[in-house]
Design a protein around this motif. Structure first.
Motif, PDB file in Angstrom:
ATOM      1  N   UNK A 150     -17.661 -22.307 -29.368  1.00  0.00           N
ATOM      2  CA  UNK A 150     -19.550 -21.765 -30.333  1.00  0.00           C
ATOM      3  C   UNK A 150     -18.967 -20.207 -29.456  1.00  0.00           C
ATOM      4  N   UNK A 151     -18.199 -19.956 -28.902  1.00  0.00           N
ATOM      5  CA  UNK A 151     -17.959 -18.230 -28.898  1.00  0.00           C
ATOM      6  C   UNK A 151     -17.254 -17.808 -29.392  1.00  0.00           C
ATOM      7  N   UNK A 152     -16.076 -18.590 -30.225  1.00  0.00           N
ATOM      8  CA  UNK A 152     -15.533 -17.905 -31.837  1.00  0.00           C
ATOM      9  C   UNK A 152     -16.550 -17.567 -32.550  1.00  0.00           C
ATOM     10  N   UNK A 153     -17.108 -19.264 -32.475  1.00  0.00           N
ATOM     11  CA  UNK A 153     -17.785 -18.830 -34.330  1.00  0.00           C
ATOM     12  C   UNK A 153     -18.646 -17.890 -34.123  1.00  0.00           C
ATOM     13  N   UNK A 154     -19.628 -17.686 -32.858  1.00  0.00           N
ATOM     14  CA  UNK A 154     -20.338 -16.657 -33.042  1.00  0.00           C
ATOM     15  C   UNK A 154     -19.676 -15.971 -32.971  1.00  0.00           C
ATOM     16  N   UNK A 155     -18.487 -14.677 -32.437  1.00  0.00           N
ATOM     17  CA  UNK A 155     -18.276 -13.436 -31.999  1.00  0.00           C
ATOM     18  C   UNK A 155     -17.580 -13.236 -33.403  1.00  0.00           C
ATOM     19  N   UNK A 156     -16.957 -14.591 -34.546  1.00  0.00           N
ATOM     20  CA  UNK A 156     -16.476 -14.326 -35.559  1.00  0.00           C
ATOM     21  C   UNK A 156     -17.769 -13.796 -36.802  1.00  0.00           C
ATOM     22  N   UNK A 192     -21.527  -3.042 -40.178  1.00  0.00           N
ATOM     23  CA  UNK A 192     -22.768  -2.294 -40.178  1.00  0.00           C
ATOM     24  C   UNK A 192     -22.897  -1.107 -38.926  1.00  0.00           C
ATOM     25  N   UNK A 193     -21.995  -1.397 -37.932  1.00  0.00           N
ATOM     26  CA  UNK A 193     -22.092  -0.702 -36.568  1.00  0.00           C
ATOM     27  C   UNK A 193     -20.808   0.232 -35.689  1.00  0.00           C
ATOM     28  N   UNK A 194     -20.029  -0.204 -36.816  1.00  0.00           N
ATOM     29  CA  UNK A 194     -18.498  -0.431 -36.638  1.00  0.00           C
ATOM     30  C   UNK A 194     -17.942  -0.222 -34.967  1.00  0.00           C
ATOM     31  N   UNK A 195     -16.397  -0.242 -34.718  1.00  0.00           N
ATOM     32  CA  UNK A 195     -15.756  -1.085 -33.853  1.00  0.00           C
ATOM     33  C   UNK A 195     -16.645  -0.614 -32.267  1.00  0.00           C
ATOM     34  N   UNK A 196     -17.327  -1.943 -31.392  1.00  0.00           N
ATOM     35  CA  UNK A 196     -17.824  -1.464 -30.050  1.00  0.00           C
ATOM     36  C   UNK A 196     -17.042  -2.326 -29.062  1.00  0.00           C
ATOM     37  N   UNK A 197     -16.877  -1.483 -28.291  1.00  0.00           N
ATOM     38  CA  UNK A 197     -15.370  -2.193 -26.474  1.00  0.00           C
ATOM     39  C   UNK A 197     -16.794  -2.899 -25.752  1.00  0.00           C
ATOM     40  N   UNK A 198     -17.678  -2.708 -25.952  1.00  0.00           N
ATOM     41  CA  UNK A 198     -18.615  -3.502 -25.120  1.00  0.00           C
ATOM     42  C   UNK A 198     -19.771  -4.339 -25.590  1.00  0.00           C
ATOM     43  N   UNK A 199     -20.100  -5.732 -24.579  1.00  0.00           N
ATOM     44  CA  UNK A 199     -20.626  -6.859 -24.764  1.00  0.00           C
ATOM     45  C   UNK A 199     -21.172  -6.554 -23.640  1.00  0.00           C
ATOM     46  N   UNK A 200     -22.486  -6.957 -24.486  1.00  0.00           N
ATOM     47  CA  UNK A 200     -23.432  -6.896 -23.220  1.00  0.00           C
ATOM     48  C   UNK A 200     -23.957  -8.636 -23.264  1.00  0.00           C
ATOM     49  N   UNK A 225      -9.206 -18.032 -18.568  1.00  0.00           N
ATOM     50  CA  UNK A 225     -10.797 -18.064 -19.070  1.00  0.00           C
ATOM     51  C   UNK A 225     -10.331 -17.717 -20.931  1.00  0.00           C
ATOM     52  N   UNK A 226     -10.662 -18.832 -21.081  1.00  0.00           N
ATOM     53  CA  UNK A 226     -10.420 -18.497 -22.979  1.00  0.00           C
ATOM     54  C   UNK A 226     -11.234 -17.424 -23.374  1.00  0.00           C
ATOM     55  N   UNK A 227     -12.100 -18.142 -23.128  1.00  0.00           N
ATOM     56  CA  UNK A 227     -13.491 -16.704 -23.711  1.00  0.00           C
ATOM     57  C   UNK A 227     -13.561 -15.567 -23.646  1.00  0.00           C
ATOM     58  N   UNK A 228     -12.666 -15.198 -22.593  1.00  0.00           N
ATOM     59  CA  UNK A 228     -12.261 -13.579 -22.072  1.00  0.00           C
ATOM     60  C   UNK A 228     -11.109 -13.499 -23.043  1.00  0.00           C
ATOM     61  N   UNK A 229     -10.191 -13.837 -23.073  1.00  0.00           N
ATOM     62  CA  UNK A 229      -8.822 -14.003 -23.671  1.00  0.00           C
ATOM     63  C   UNK A 229      -9.748 -13.858 -25.256  1.00  0.00           C
ATOM     64  N   UNK A 230     -10.323 -14.256 -25.642  1.00  0.00           N
ATOM     65  CA  UNK A 230     -10.595 -14.387 -27.403  1.00  0.00           C
ATOM     66  C   UNK A 230     -11.393 -13.194 -26.990  1.00  0.00           C
ATOM     67  N   UNK A 231     -13.025 -12.637 -26.839  1.00  0.00           N
ATOM     68  CA  UNK A 231     -13.268 -11.449 -27.126  1.00  0.00           C
ATOM     69  C   UNK A 231     -12.701 -10.553 -26.681  1.00  0.00           C
ATOM     70  N   UNK A 232     -11.178  -9.996 -25.821  1.00  0.00           N
ATOM     71  CA  UNK A 232     -10.535  -9.846 -25.551  1.00  0.00           C
ATOM     72  C   UNK A 232     -10.294  -9.256 -26.403  1.00  0.00           C
ATOM     73  N   UNK A 233      -9.506  -9.938 -27.557  1.00  0.00           N
ATOM     74  CA  UNK A 233      -8.856  -9.506 -28.661  1.00  0.00           C
ATOM     75  C   UNK A 233      -9.486  -9.835 -29.695  1.00  0.00           C
ATOM     76  N   UNK A 234     -11.251  -9.787 -29.617  1.00  0.00           N
ATOM     77  CA  UNK A 234     -12.171  -8.385 -30.291  1.00  0.00           C
ATOM     78  C   UNK A 234     -12.059  -7.538 -30.263  1.00  0.00           C
TER      79      UNK A 234
END
Length: 421
Positions: free
Chosen positions: A309-315, A324-332, A349-358
């Motif tokens: 679900x984290x991957x689906x939502x992030x994608x 619209x907003x461009x690249x950001x390195x911040x996740x709140x 931590x698979x979630x962290x690995x995927x989000x860092x990849x993004x």
């Protein structure tokens, strides 16, 4: 992906999970008053090199200021050079990543009567502050010597590609402060509840559209962005080199008040027009010192959700919001629900690995137990944010949590009349 109605419901439920809900009293009905706004000048005055140098000096960019007036031997320029030299001799460098406080807000309430008597009135009372309260907070933050610094400025990559901390230097007596606003989307469920309806790019800067109970539209300073912009125009030294704050966006209702989500509204001529308008606002915001963060596409609880679900939502955020907003390195994190514990993010931590990849390197949760907290590694910077809202101010008044005390005096800020305090 969950449907719109479910996402709205889970957002409100999650807020209750994230914070302890306070019991507040009823509301006395009052007639709606015309919302106050700051007068805006219609003409933009071209700034002279010396005036720009003075502004850079006020906003702690001494090198840029000196460079601009290096060949200027006027009395005013020489006086500014002496001022810069004195300021530079009095600098304190903030090198500890755990010492940067971060305050965050949700959408500001323009009309507390409409908001607090609406169907979601208790939620608004708990999780929002009014424009009047926010203006008082800004005044007190400034008086205490706080200076706004964007969190993305605090980190950089070294030659090895590792993340390193890059703090700021301020004159003695000044304290850096990170500011952010969650859900700058102007959701459909907030319509006709006493909030601004969108952000607008105007010739006078970024403003809000506000619609009164009788349907009258007006443009002005009705939410955090234009209020902060106006305050910094009047108090330039409240901003470090033009920094303002971070706007955290979801995507399921579009962004910034524009219904841009193709998955929700279709790939239509209207969504294309809305996207074009949103792009213009984003451009103006970035030029004026604001940056953006992902708040997930569907306000997803990333801690409780599965990796899939984290991957689906992030994608989906990457597909609908990032263009619209461009690249950001911040996740709140929505609800402040961090994907790691106090030990930090582990390699498995698979979630962290995927989000860092993004591309995310700065991860921000919610923790009102300390005035500041931060964790720095070569892979990420994690920072805690303090929620400024009705719950937190009520706790402060009751003495159950006084984390806000270093920032402002709640008893002087809170709207006792409309909150029945």
């Amino acid at each position: 992906m969950k449907k719109l109605e479910y996402m709205i419901a889970i957002m409100l439920v999650g807020l209750i999970v994230c914070f302890s809900v306070g019991q507040l009293k009823g509301i006395h009905n009052q007639r709606e008053k015309k919302p106050a706004q700051t007068a805006v000048k219609s003409k933009q005055t071209k700034i002279t090199p010396l005036a720009q140098a003075k502004l850079d000096c006020q906003q702690y960019n001494y090198a840029k200021s000196l460079k601009a007036i290096a060949n200027d031997d006027s009395t005013s320029a020489n006086a500014l050079k002496k001022e810069i030299k004195a300021s530079e001799s009095n600098l304190v460098t903030w090198q500890d990543p755990s010492k940067y406080s971060h305050l965050f807000f949700h959408s500001l309430i323009v009309d507390p009567v409409r908001a607090f008597t609406s169907k979601k009135g208790q939620g608004y009372k708990d999780y929002m502050v009014t424009t009047g309260e926010f203006n008082k907070i800004l005044t007190q933050l400034y008086a205490k010597g706080y200076v706004l610094v964007n969190s993305e400025r605090l980190v950089k990559k070294n030659d090895k590609g590792e993340l390193v901390f890059d703090g700021v230097s301020l004159p003695k007596g000044k304290t850096p402060l990170v500011l952010s606003q969650d859900d700058v989307n102007y959701y459909e469920y907030m319509i006709n509840s006493g909030f601004a309806s969108k952000l607008l790019a105007t010739k006078n800067g970024v403003k809000n559209e506000y619609i009164t109970a009788n349907g009258k539209k007006s443009v002005g300073n009705y939410d955090l962005v234009p209020i902060v912009d106006q305050f910094i125009k009047e108090h330039p030294d409240f901003s470090y080199r033009g920094d303002k704050g971070t706007l955290a966006l979801t995507g399921y209702n579009g962004v910034l008040g524009y219904r841009t989500s193709v998955s929700q509204y279709g790939n239509t001529a209207k969504t294309k027009r809305e996207t074009k308008k949103a792009l213009a606002v984003v451009k103006a915001l970035k030029a004026d010192g604001w940056n953006f963060a992902s708040h997930s596409w569907g306000h997803l609880d990333m801690k409780a959700s599965s990796v899939a679900d984290v991957k689906l939502d992030s994608d989906r955020w990457e597909k609908e919001v990032k263009p619209i907003v461009g690249q950001t390195n911040i996740l709140i994190f929505p609800f402040g629900a961090d994907i790691g514990d106090w030990q930090g993010y582990q390699d498995n931590n698979e979630k962290f690995a995927y989000l860092r990849k993004k591309g995310f390197e700065i991860f921000e949760n919610v923790d009102a137990s300390h005035t500041s907290w931060g964790e720095m590694t070569t892979k990420y910077y994690r920072q805690a944010r303090i929620n400024v809202d009705g719950i937190r101010m009520t706790d402060d008044l009751n003495g159950t949590n006084t984390v806000l005390d270093p920032f402002f005096n709640t008893s002087e800020v809170i709207d006792r009349t409309n909150r029945n305090k």
